[in-house]
Design an enzyme around this catalytic site. Structure first.
Site, mmCIF file in Angstrom:
data_model
loop_
_atom_site.group_PDB
_atom_site.id
_atom_site.type_symbol
_atom_site.label_atom_id
_atom_site.label_comp_id
_atom_site.label_asym_id
_atom_site.label_seq_id
_atom_site.Cartn_x
_atom_site.Cartn_y
_atom_site.Cartn_z
ATOM 1 N N LYS A 102 1.696 4.713 -0.959
ATOM 2 C CA LYS A 102 2.151 5.016 0.929
ATOM 3 C C LYS A 102 3.330 4.445 1.469
ATOM 4 C CE LYS A 102 -2.734 6.097 1.990
ATOM 5 N NZ LYS A 102 -3.526 6.015 3.586
ATOM 6 N N GLU A 186 -0.151 -1.658 9.905
ATOM 7 C CA GLU A 186 0.879 -0.839 10.813
ATOM 8 C C GLU A 186 -0.300 -1.081 12.600
ATOM 9 O OE1 GLU A 186 0.543 3.500 10.018
ATOM 10 O OE2 GLU A 186 1.984 3.387 8.233
ATOM 11 N N HIS A 221 -13.716 10.539 7.907
ATOM 12 C CA HIS A 221 -12.153 11.443 7.115
ATOM 13 C C HIS A 221 -12.242 12.501 5.826
ATOM 14 C CE1 HIS A 221 -10.400 7.625 8.462
ATOM 15 N NE2 HIS A 221 -11.363 6.799 7.448
ATOM 16 N N ARG A 278 -0.028 18.464 -3.708
ATOM 17 C CA ARG A 278 -0.555 20.081 -4.123
ATOM 18 C C ARG A 278 -0.755 20.748 -2.543
ATOM 19 N NH1 ARG A 278 -4.530 15.982 -1.474
ATOM 20 N NH2 ARG A 278 -5.996 17.148 -0.221
HETATM 21 C C1 MV4 Z 1 -3.977 5.555 11.322
HETATM 22 C C2 MV4 Z 1 -4.757 5.960 12.556
HETATM 23 C C3 MV4 Z 1 -4.316 5.535 13.079
HETATM 24 N N1 MV4 Z 1 -2.979 4.267 13.132
HETATM 25 N N2 MV4 Z 1 -2.481 4.926 10.968
HETATM 26 C C4 MV4 Z 1 -6.348 7.758 7.939
HETATM 27 C C5 MV4 Z 1 -6.331 8.070 7.039
HETATM 28 C C6 MV4 Z 1 -4.648 8.385 7.149
HETATM 29 N N3 MV4 Z 1 -4.448 9.630 5.850
HETATM 30 C C7 MV4 Z 1 -4.513 7.962 7.657
HETATM 31 N N4 MV4 Z 1 -5.527 7.682 8.593
HETATM 32 C C8 MV4 Z 1 -5.579 6.508 9.809
HETATM 33 N N5 MV4 Z 1 -3.970 6.611 10.220
HETATM 34 C C9 MV4 Z 1 -2.196 3.975 12.336
HETATM 35 N N6 MV4 Z 1 -1.357 3.495 12.725
HETATM 36 C C10 MV4 Z 1 -5.370 6.741 12.565
HETATM 37 C C11 MV4 Z 1 -6.278 7.685 11.262
HETATM 38 C C12 MV4 Z 1 -7.644 7.941 11.639
HETATM 39 C C13 MV4 Z 1 -7.255 9.499 10.940
HETATM 40 C C14 MV4 Z 1 -5.854 9.824 10.484
HETATM 41 C C15 MV4 Z 1 -6.283 11.923 10.058
HETATM 42 C C16 MV4 Z 1 -7.556 12.362 10.643
HETATM 43 C C17 MV4 Z 1 -8.626 11.145 10.187
HETATM 44 C C18 MV4 Z 1 -8.548 10.597 11.352
HETATM 45 C C19 MV4 Z 1 -9.833 9.172 11.121
HETATM 46 C C20 MV4 Z 1 -9.776 7.774 11.524
HETATM 47 C C21 MV4 Z 1 -8.657 7.099 10.726
#
Ligand code: MV4
Length: 483
Positions: A102, A186, A221, A278
């Protein structure tokens, strides 16, 4: 099965690889040839790149489609494929490597004007310095593992006082999960929507986007429902997100199919999170609304052909929804449920697509992901796609194992989903096991009534009468009977 079907339509012969657990699997029968690559556990079969290369050599296969799991985003495997003189149907190893972390992903897109959540640009090495930065950003903040995926190594910190402790926990979680303790912070976006953009890049420098998928309905997730288009995006936001996604892909000279992941806050401001290098599980909803076959596009790109369309040629047509059908028990905390598919009949008819790999009588193995099928419906608009999904769920007949079909129906009928007013907290916020129990009890009552009627048929006094019928919702219709 999904990939071989497209290959077959293109006149390409296929070789399946399989583990000992998958000897009787449908993909083994469907392929022109099949090679066993080891015992059931994936670290002794599907995750062994060398075995897959060997399978190519013995069958004279020319290219490898890595699917959506296992080695599909593994740069070391991508390099091995190349070094063996084979073609990987996917991006270059360099792009995989950069996007696999990331922090390096964020660094790569920095020179483009991509909106990102405020945070640290490098891995945290100094706790005191990081704490100062966290206070600047403002709590709550989110600690993320640079090598992370699937939410592992993520920790929300609400108060400055918890910072050091949460940092230590995040680092040790990241080390044990990824062998890499790099973390960064973040600003925490508390109720985001997860929206991702599908992109395609060819080897001639052309990159297009295929609009968005809304993936906010997820549980721990694990995505449960995806749809395209998102009900919340305006044309303007869709265009801007699409343009950003193309630039993210351009930053790593991306080739092939990829997905750029964003979160959207309550003001509909979007932020780049990461890129998946992917084809994704949920790609069918994009195929339905664009009319493209993404696997065919991947194969054409891998052959060095230029894209046969430009951005202006693409548009969104209708609405598609995908429900992931998991062999899990929603009444028991979604515990994986294994066993034999005693009954397995899939829904059919207009606007229904089922991507699966099982037949009636087959065993669901314990070794792999519990997802057994994807049910996809398409309609002229979202309302029709939802109605069709409910109809298809009712037609889907699975016994022998517990599934998330009933859970999917719960979501489709929920006011927050129907109105489009939901975020990533949908499941936690609205779903209780009781939400399904009442429906199950109703079904049991209908079955009991049917049994009584059938028992009394000879006396010719049984009468079934529906009052206040709701079309297509017969289970909910009240049944009056006398016998
Ligand atoms: C975040 C967020 C809130 N704020 N970043 C979860 C997995 C990863 N792909 C990134 N994720 C998140 N990043 C910030 N700065 C909340 C999530 C997140 C989330 C994101 C997408 C789909 C489902 C989620 C479930 C919980 C938290």
């Amino acid at each position: 099965m999904r990939i071989m079907r497209s290959a077959r339509e293109m006149g390409i012969r296929t070789v399946a690889v399989y583990s000992e657990a998958d000897r009787a699997a449908l993909h083994v029968r469907y392929a022109d040839e099949a090679v066993c690559i080891g015992p059931a556990p994936s670290n002794q079969s599907y995750l062994l790149g060398e075995r897959i290369i060997d399978a190519c050599k013995v069958t004279a296969a020319e290219a490898i489609h890595p699917g959506y799991g296992f080695l599909s985003e593994n740069p070391a495997f991508a390099r091995l494929v190349k070094a063996s003189g084979l073609i990987l149907i996917g991006p270059e190893p360099e792009a995989m490597e950069i996007m696999g972390n990331k922090l390096s992903a964020k660094a790569a897109v920095m020179k483009y004007n991509i909106p990102m959540v405020p945070g640290t640009e490098e891995a945290i090495t100094d706790l005191a310095e990081a704490k100062l930065r966290a206070e600047e950003i403002g709590f709550p903040i989110l600690i993320k593992a640079a090598a992370g995926g699937g939410g592992k190594g993520m920790r929300i910190v609400t108060h400055s006082a918890d910072f050091e402790q949460q940092m230590q926990l995040a680092v040790s979680e990241a080390i044990s999960a990824f062998g890499d303790g790099s973390v960064f912070i973040e600003r925490y976006v508390s109720s985001p929507r997860h929206i991702e953009i599908q992109i395609l890049g060819d080897t001639h420098g052309n990159i297009v986007h295929l609009f968005e998928r809304e993936c906010s309905v997820q549980r721990r997730h694990q995505k449960v429902i995806e749809e395209a288009p998102s009900s919340i995006l305006t044309e303007e936001t869709r265009r801007r997100m699409g343009q950003c996604a193309v630039e993210v892909a351009r930053s790593v000279n991306y080739t092939g199919a990829g997905t750029v992941e964003f979160i959207l806050d309550e003001h509909l401001d979007f932020f780049f999170l990461e890129m998946n290098t992917r084809l994704q599980v949920e790609h069918p909803v994009t195929e339905m609304i664009t009319g493209l076959d993404l696997v065919k596009e991947q194969i054409r790109i891998a052959r060095g052909e230029p894209l046969s369309f430009r951005q202006e040629d693409l548009s969104v047509n209708g609405h598609a929804i995908e429900l992931r059908v998991y062999a899990e028990d929603p009444l028991n905390n979604f515990l994986p449920d294994i066993g034999t598919l005693q009954t397995y009949n899939i829904p059919k008819g207009n606007g229904v697509r089922v991507d699966d790999g099982f037949e009636q009588g087959m065993e669901i193995p314990i070794y792999y992901d519990p997802m057994i099928a994807k049910l996809i419906t398409y309609g002229k608009d979202r309302t029709e796609a939802i109605a069709r999904m409910i109809r298809a769920i009712d037609e889907y007949d699975i016994t022998g194992i517990k599934t998330t079909l009933g859970f999917g129906k719960f979501v489709m009928q929920h006011e927050a989903f129907k109105s489009g007013a939901f975020d990533t907290h949908f499941v936690n916020k609205y779903f209780k096991a009781d939400s399904l129990r009442s429906e199950n009890e109703e079904e049991a009552l209908v079955a009991a009534i049917a049994a009584v009627i059938s028992f009394n048929k000879q006396s010719a006094t049984a009468q079934v009468q529906q009052t206040d019928p709701v079309p297509g919702n017969w289970k909910k219709n009240r049944i009056k009977f006398n016998s």
